[in-house]
Scaffold this motif. Structure first.
Motif, PDB file in Angstrom:
ATOM      1  N   THR A 122      47.450  35.697  72.654  1.00  0.00           N
ATOM      2  CA  THR A 122      47.970  34.383  72.284  1.00  0.00           C
ATOM      3  C   THR A 122      47.463  34.029  70.889  1.00  0.00           C
ATOM      4  O   THR A 122      46.273  34.143  70.614  1.00  0.00           O
ATOM      5  N   ASP A 123      48.380  33.619  70.026  1.00  0.00           N
ATOM      6  CA  ASP A 123      47.990  33.170  68.695  1.00  0.00           C
ATOM      7  C   ASP A 123      47.712  31.673  68.735  1.00  0.00           C
ATOM      8  O   ASP A 123      48.498  30.895  69.293  1.00  0.00           O
ATOM      9  N   VAL A 124      46.588  31.290  68.152  1.00  0.00           N
ATOM     10  CA  VAL A 124      46.159  29.889  68.126  1.00  0.00           C
ATOM     11  C   VAL A 124      45.979  29.472  66.670  1.00  0.00           C
ATOM     12  O   VAL A 124      45.251  30.133  65.920  1.00  0.00           O
ATOM     13  N   ALA A 125      46.645  28.393  66.275  1.00  0.00           N
ATOM     14  CA  ALA A 125      46.499  27.844  64.925  1.00  0.00           C
ATOM     15  C   ALA A 125      45.585  26.628  64.996  1.00  0.00           C
ATOM     16  O   ALA A 125      45.785  25.741  65.831  1.00  0.00           O
ATOM     17  N   PHE A 126      44.575  26.600  64.139  1.00  0.00           N
ATOM     18  CA  PHE A 126      43.648  25.476  64.045  1.00  0.00           C
ATOM     19  C   PHE A 126      44.020  24.585  62.864  1.00  0.00           C
ATOM     20  O   PHE A 126      44.486  25.067  61.828  1.00  0.00           O
ATOM     21  N   TYR A 127      43.783  23.290  63.016  1.00  0.00           N
ATOM     22  CA  TYR A 127      43.808  22.378  61.877  1.00  0.00           C
ATOM     23  C   TYR A 127      42.614  22.701  60.983  1.00  0.00           C
ATOM     24  O   TYR A 127      41.665  23.367  61.415  1.00  0.00           O
ATOM     25  N   ASP A 128      42.640  22.184  59.759  1.00  0.00           N
ATOM     26  CA  ASP A 128      41.453  22.254  58.912  1.00  0.00           C
ATOM     27  C   ASP A 128      40.386  21.370  59.567  1.00  0.00           C
ATOM     28  O   ASP A 128      40.672  20.231  59.948  1.00  0.00           O
ATOM     29  N   LEU A 129      39.185  21.909  59.712  1.00  0.00           N
ATOM     30  CA  LEU A 129      38.107  21.181  60.374  1.00  0.00           C
ATOM     31  C   LEU A 129      37.085  20.710  59.347  1.00  0.00           C
ATOM     32  O   LEU A 129      36.709  21.464  58.446  1.00  0.00           O
ATOM     33  N   THR A 130      36.642  19.485  59.499  1.00  0.00           N
ATOM     34  CA  THR A 130      35.585  18.978  58.624  1.00  0.00           C
ATOM     35  C   THR A 130      34.233  19.421  59.182  1.00  0.00           C
ATOM     36  O   THR A 130      34.106  19.761  60.367  1.00  0.00           O
ATOM     37  N   ASP A 131      33.224  19.384  58.327  1.00  0.00           N
ATOM     38  CA  ASP A 131      31.870  19.699  58.789  1.00  0.00           C
ATOM     39  C   ASP A 131      31.449  18.735  59.891  1.00  0.00           C
ATOM     40  O   ASP A 131      30.788  19.124  60.855  1.00  0.00           O
ATOM     41  N   GLU A 132      31.839  17.477  59.766  1.00  0.00           N
ATOM     42  CA  GLU A 132      31.485  16.478  60.779  1.00  0.00           C
ATOM     43  C   GLU A 132      32.115  16.830  62.130  1.00  0.00           C
ATOM     44  O   GLU A 132      31.445  16.756  63.167  1.00  0.00           O
ATOM     45  N   GLU A 133      33.389  17.233  62.118  1.00  0.00           N
ATOM     46  CA  GLU A 133      34.052  17.623  63.376  1.00  0.00           C
ATOM     47  C   GLU A 133      33.351  18.823  64.012  1.00  0.00           C
ATOM     48  O   GLU A 133      33.130  18.853  65.222  1.00  0.00           O
ATOM     49  N   ILE A 134      33.023  19.802  63.190  1.00  0.00           N
ATOM     50  CA  ILE A 134      32.350  21.002  63.687  1.00  0.00           C
ATOM     51  C   ILE A 134      30.979  20.647  64.261  1.00  0.00           C
ATOM     52  O   ILE A 134      30.639  21.045  65.377  1.00  0.00           O
ATOM     53  N   ASN A 135      30.203  19.866  63.526  1.00  0.00           N
ATOM     54  CA  ASN A 135      28.863  19.482  63.993  1.00  0.00           C
ATOM     55  C   ASN A 135      28.925  18.653  65.268  1.00  0.00           C
ATOM     56  O   ASN A 135      28.117  18.854  66.187  1.00  0.00           O
ATOM     57  N   ASN A 136      29.873  17.714  65.335  1.00  0.00           N
ATOM     58  CA  ASN A 136      30.018  16.900  66.546  1.00  0.00           C
ATOM     59  C   ASN A 136      30.366  17.771  67.747  1.00  0.00           C
ATOM     60  O   ASN A 136      29.839  17.566  68.848  1.00  0.00           O
ATOM     61  N   TYR A 137      31.251  18.716  67.540  1.00  0.00           N
ATOM     62  CA  TYR A 137      31.642  19.601  68.644  1.00  0.00           C
ATOM     63  C   TYR A 137      30.467  20.463  69.095  1.00  0.00           C
ATOM     64  O   TYR A 137      30.194  20.586  70.284  1.00  0.00           O
ATOM     65  N   ILE A 138      29.771  21.047  68.152  1.00  0.00           N
ATOM     66  CA  ILE A 138      28.626  21.895  68.497  1.00  0.00           C
ATOM     67  C   ILE A 138      27.569  21.094  69.251  1.00  0.00           C
ATOM     68  O   ILE A 138      26.944  21.595  70.190  1.00  0.00           O
ATOM     69  N   SER A 139      27.397  19.823  68.892  1.00  0.00           N
ATOM     70  CA  SER A 139      26.382  18.992  69.557  1.00  0.00           C
ATOM     71  C   SER A 139      26.709  18.747  71.031  1.00  0.00           C
ATOM     72  O   SER A 139      25.821  18.388  71.798  1.00  0.00           O
ATOM     73  N   THR A 140      27.963  18.978  71.449  1.00  0.00           N
ATOM     74  CA  THR A 140      28.311  18.815  72.870  1.00  0.00           C
ATOM     75  C   THR A 140      27.783  19.969  73.715  1.00  0.00           C
ATOM     76  O   THR A 140      27.738  19.874  74.941  1.00  0.00           O
ATOM     77  N   GLY A 141      27.431  21.088  73.057  1.00  0.00           N
ATOM     78  CA  GLY A 141      26.962  22.269  73.785  1.00  0.00           C
ATOM     79  C   GLY A 141      28.087  23.137  74.303  1.00  0.00           C
ATOM     80  O   GLY A 141      27.855  24.185  74.905  1.00  0.00           O
ATOM     81  N   ASP A 142      29.317  22.725  74.074  1.00  0.00           N
ATOM     82  CA  ASP A 142      30.478  23.432  74.618  1.00  0.00           C
ATOM     83  C   ASP A 142      30.732  24.778  73.932  1.00  0.00           C
ATOM     84  O   ASP A 142      31.447  25.618  74.465  1.00  0.00           O
ATOM     85  N   SER A 143      30.141  24.997  72.775  1.00  0.00           N
ATOM     86  CA  SER A 143      30.412  26.217  72.000  1.00  0.00           C
ATOM     87  C   SER A 143      29.762  27.469  72.565  1.00  0.00           C
ATOM     88  O   SER A 143      30.225  28.573  72.304  1.00  0.00           O
ATOM     89  N   PHE A 144      28.677  27.308  73.302  1.00  0.00           N
ATOM     90  CA  PHE A 144      27.776  28.436  73.510  1.00  0.00           C
ATOM     91  C   PHE A 144      28.146  29.417  74.605  1.00  0.00           C
ATOM     92  O   PHE A 144      27.628  30.512  74.626  1.00  0.00           O
ATOM     93  N   ASP A 145      29.047  29.071  75.493  1.00  0.00           N
ATOM     94  CA  ASP A 145      29.435  30.046  76.517  1.00  0.00           C
ATOM     95  C   ASP A 145      30.887  30.479  76.348  1.00  0.00           C
ATOM     96  O   ASP A 145      31.516  30.921  77.286  1.00  0.00           O
ATOM     97  N   LYS A 146      31.391  30.369  75.107  1.00  0.00           N
ATOM     98  CA  LYS A 146      32.799  30.673  74.876  1.00  0.00           C
ATOM     99  C   LYS A 146      32.985  31.558  73.643  1.00  0.00           C
ATOM    100  O   LYS A 146      32.390  31.309  72.593  1.00  0.00           O
ATOM    101  N   ALA A 147      33.832  32.554  73.798  1.00  0.00           N
ATOM    102  CA  ALA A 147      34.183  33.408  72.662  1.00  0.00           C
ATOM    103  C   ALA A 147      34.802  32.555  71.570  1.00  0.00           C
ATOM    104  O   ALA A 147      35.613  31.667  71.846  1.00  0.00           O
TER     105      ALA A 147
END
Length: 187
Positions: A122-147
């Motif tokens: 499956t091809d997935v297209a991402f929007y341009d992400l800001t550093d704030e969006e990336i940092n906020n997402y990482i702070s949820t902890g959701d990043s760490f068990d996902k490819a």
């Protein structure tokens, strides 16, 4: 159903998706070393890992139908696994920002007389992400068990501009195809 069905995964997303089939099953986690073969393409690696997981569980359950699966995110022909820390998660999400990447889920359905393996892309297209969006997402902890450091079914959905392919494969299991294959094996 005459044969026992086993999901060789501890992924809550795969469990949630397999529940949709209505088939009774149990979970037996395969304890393989998920090492990529440097001589394989990403597609060959994801298929091989799914096969290894199913095979490992089948050794203790030879009369069962085993489902092994593995999901990989690829961009620029490079596989992105699960990030080991915040820095790696940030690098992965920056790499995916504003781009199209491919999510591949390899599946192996193994019973004593049948081994069926396939890869759903499956091809997935991402929007341009800001550093704030990336940092906020990482702070949820959701990043760490996902490819690829994101989950499409959670807040990672906010990054997705569009997909071309099977949404559920991006979650970790192309459930409609798995259901059809299981119907032919179990009934």
């Amino acid at each position: 159903m005459s044969q026992k069905l086993i999901l060789a995964s501890n992924s809550p997303r795969r469990k949630e998706l397999l529940d949709k089939t209505g088939f009774p099953y149990k979970i037996v986690v395969s304890e393989i070393n998920e090492k990529l073969n440097e001589n394989f393409t990403p597609e060959e690696n994801v298929k091989s890992l799914a096969e290894q997981k199913a095979e490992a569980v089948s050794l203790n359950y030879p009369d069962a139908v085993i489902i092994g699966a593995d999901t990989m995110v690829c961009v620029d022909n490079v596989s992105l696994g699960k990030p080991k820390n915040e820095q790696e998660a940030k690098q992965m999400l920056k790499r995916l920002s504003g781009r199209i990447h491919t999510v591949m889920t390899g599946v192996c359905i193994k019973s004593n007389d049948i081994t069926l393996s396939f890869v759903e892309k499956t091809d997935v297209a991402f929007y341009d992400l800001t550093d704030e969006e990336i940092n906020n997402y990482i702070s949820t902890g959701d990043s760490f068990d996902k490819a690829g450091a994101y989950g499409i079914q959670g807040q990672g959905a906010l990054f997705v501009k569009r997909i071309n392919g099977d949404f559920f494969s991006v979650m970790g299991l192309p459930v409609a195809r798995v259901y059809r294959e299981l119907k032919s094996i179990l009934n």
